[in-house]
Write an enzyme that holds these catalytic residues in place. Structure first.
Site, mmCIF file in Angstrom:
data_model
loop_
_atom_site.group_PDB
_atom_site.id
_atom_site.type_symbol
_atom_site.label_atom_id
_atom_site.label_comp_id
_atom_site.label_asym_id
_atom_site.label_seq_id
_atom_site.Cartn_x
_atom_site.Cartn_y
_atom_site.Cartn_z
ATOM 1 N N ASP A 148 -10.915 16.735 -36.746
ATOM 2 C CA ASP A 148 -12.317 16.710 -36.419
ATOM 3 C C ASP A 148 -12.899 15.325 -36.222
ATOM 4 O O ASP A 148 -12.864 14.513 -36.993
ATOM 5 C CB ASP A 148 -13.180 17.365 -37.400
ATOM 6 N N HIS A 149 -13.159 14.658 -35.061
ATOM 7 C CA HIS A 149 -13.345 13.389 -34.856
ATOM 8 C C HIS A 149 -14.414 12.897 -35.257
ATOM 9 O O HIS A 149 -14.791 11.707 -35.391
ATOM 10 C CB HIS A 149 -13.376 12.979 -33.151
ATOM 11 N N ARG A 150 -15.425 13.831 -36.001
ATOM 12 C CA ARG A 150 -16.630 13.383 -36.597
ATOM 13 C C ARG A 150 -16.197 12.648 -37.799
ATOM 14 O O ARG A 150 -16.843 12.117 -38.471
ATOM 15 C CB ARG A 150 -17.546 14.618 -36.768
#
Ligand code: CAO
Length: 421
Positions: free
Chosen positions: A393-395
């Site tokens: 998850d790039h967040r």
């Protein structure tokens, strides 16, 4: 030439003293034929009263909360001279040039539109019982908001325009994409050739909904790497007999799980979940393993994988996957995972992009290890290379962290003595 006309509530069936829940026009508004004027709420459904004429609103005679019946005055309209109602109104209801304020009853066709509770009910059903007026539904459709997920703050839980706005704002600020995915149009395939219909299994329907949500809501990045597991495989083979004596089938996934548990300790942000703007870092390490069953994909979870030996993990994985294939997993068996592994290595293929199993923030995809010539110490040597695909998850995890994690995992799997450190 324009003429001022009275616009009244048309025939609304047997309903009387129906409350107005929305007013769509104000003095000075320019409206078209069929523009919504008010929304009425009956015990059964909400319905909109459209304008029978185009023109400019001179004055509005009603407010939200007023109760109206057939014939109640809604507004005075300066009707455009050339504006024709959708259908010819009955002769006695036509605007009369001679009269200062002739009564303009809505044309029959327009009235039929709001008389039809069936059409209204169909719309209500299509939103799975959500309670909202047609204009709010239209507004939600325009913004792509799924009304089934909007909490209504109006009377009897009715969804108001403001509720849809708040839902969209909340979804945007949490980074979750609220707009529903565009629907793929239904196709009659039998037009092109013979077909057979096979309903999706219960598991496929459940996992399909979760996969779609996770795919749409999480900004995925997938980092690939190829790991030299020549020594690991030699060790695994050397231990097969001993494992068998203990009743354990020692396959690669047990080593993968052990290595992931060690790497998760080193990289705690991978052992986390995002809750709004807060990262929940877990002090425990439960790892899920995707299992292919005749009914579809399930992900049973091995508890406290970090505290277990490779033999224990292999034994537990064997039992969990057997129970999964027999359809005997309980709900609890599939809950509480921190990280998942999806191993397709027993089947084949090289590299894929696994979908994160939310609320987890990463998943490891494993493909089939194959012998390859690898340039080492000035020579090409045959090595068993394992393709890994890490989706994160790039967040929560940036690219550098993603690369570090997969490199660390590679170091552990290439030299499994490190798992003991
Ligand atoms: N490369 C090469 N060989 C591999 C391998 C890999 N990455 N992974 C497993 N193997 C080998 C095993 O070691 C085993 O070899 P032996 O028979 O010589 O011991 C053989 O392939 C069979 O493996 P398996 O798949 O039957 O068992 P497993 O323990 O490796 O895997 C499980 C267990 C549950 C992960 C697997 O059965 C499964 O269901 N995989 C599918 C998961 C899936 O569908 N993922 C997709 C999710 S997204 O849609």
């Amino acid at each position: 030439m324009s003429q001022t006309v009275e616009v009244k509530v048309p025939d609304i069936g047997d309903f009387k003293d129906v409350p107005i829940i929305e007013l769509h026009v104000a003095e000075g508004d320019r409206i078209k034929v069929d523009s919504p004027l008010i929304t009425l709420e009956t015990a059964k459904a909400a319905m909109e009263v459209p304008s029978p004429f185009a023109g400019i609103v001179k004055s509005v005679a009603v407010k939200v909360g007023n109760a109206v019946s057939e014939g109640s005055l809604i507004l005075m309209l300066e009707a455009e001279a050339d504006a024709k109602p959708q259908a010819e109104p009955p002769a006695e209801a036509k605007p009369q040039a001679a009269s200062a304020a002739p009564v303009a009853e809505p044309p029959k066709q327009a009235a039929a539109k709001i008389e039809a509770p069936k059409a209204v009910e169909t719309e209500v059903r299509s939103f799975f019982g959500t309670h909202a007026s047609p204009s709010v539904r239209r507004f939600a459709r325009e913004l792509g908001a799924d009304l089934a997920r909007v909490r209504g703050s109006g009377p009897k839980g009715r969804i108001l325009k403001e509720d849809v706005q708040s839902f969209i704002k909340a979804a945007l600020s949490s980074g979750v994409s609220a707009p529903a995915a565009p629907q793929i149009p239904a196709v009659d395939f039998s037009k092109f050739g013979p077909v057979e219909e096979k309903p999706l299994s219960r598991i496929q329907k459940l996992s399909g909904a979760n996969l779609s949500r996770n795919w749409a809501a999480i900004p995925h990045v997938t980092q690939h790497d190829e790991i030299d597991i020549t020594e690991l495989e030699a060790f695994r083979k050397s231990m097969l007999e001993e494992a068998q004596k203990q009743g354990v089938r020692l396959t690669l996934p047990a080593f993968l799980m052990k290595a992931c548990a060690v790497a998760l300790k080193q990289f705690p942000t991978f052992n986390a979940s995002l809750s709004g703007d807060t990262l929940i870092l877990k002090q425990y390490c439960h790892i899920g393993m995707a299992v292919d069953t005749p009914d579809g994909l399930v992900v049973p979870v091995v508890r406290d994988a970090d505290t277990k030996s490779v033999f224990q993990l292999a034994s537990e994985l064997g039992q969990l996957s057997a129970r999964a294939r027999e359809g005997k997993l309980s709900f609890a068996d599939m809950q509480g995972g921190c990280f998942s592994i999806s191993s397709l290595g027993g089947i084949g293929g090289s590299y894929f992009t696994p979908i994160i199993n939310a609320p987890e923030v990463a998943i490891l995809g494993v493909s089939k290890a194959v012998m390859k010539p690898v340039f080492k110490d000035g020579n090409f040597v045959p090595r068993l290379m394992l393709p890994l695909s890490l989706s994160y998850d790039h967040r929560v995890i940036d690219g550098a962290m993603g690369a570090k994690f997969i490199v660390h995992l590679g170091t552990l799997l290439s030299d499994i003595r490190r798992l003991a450190l």
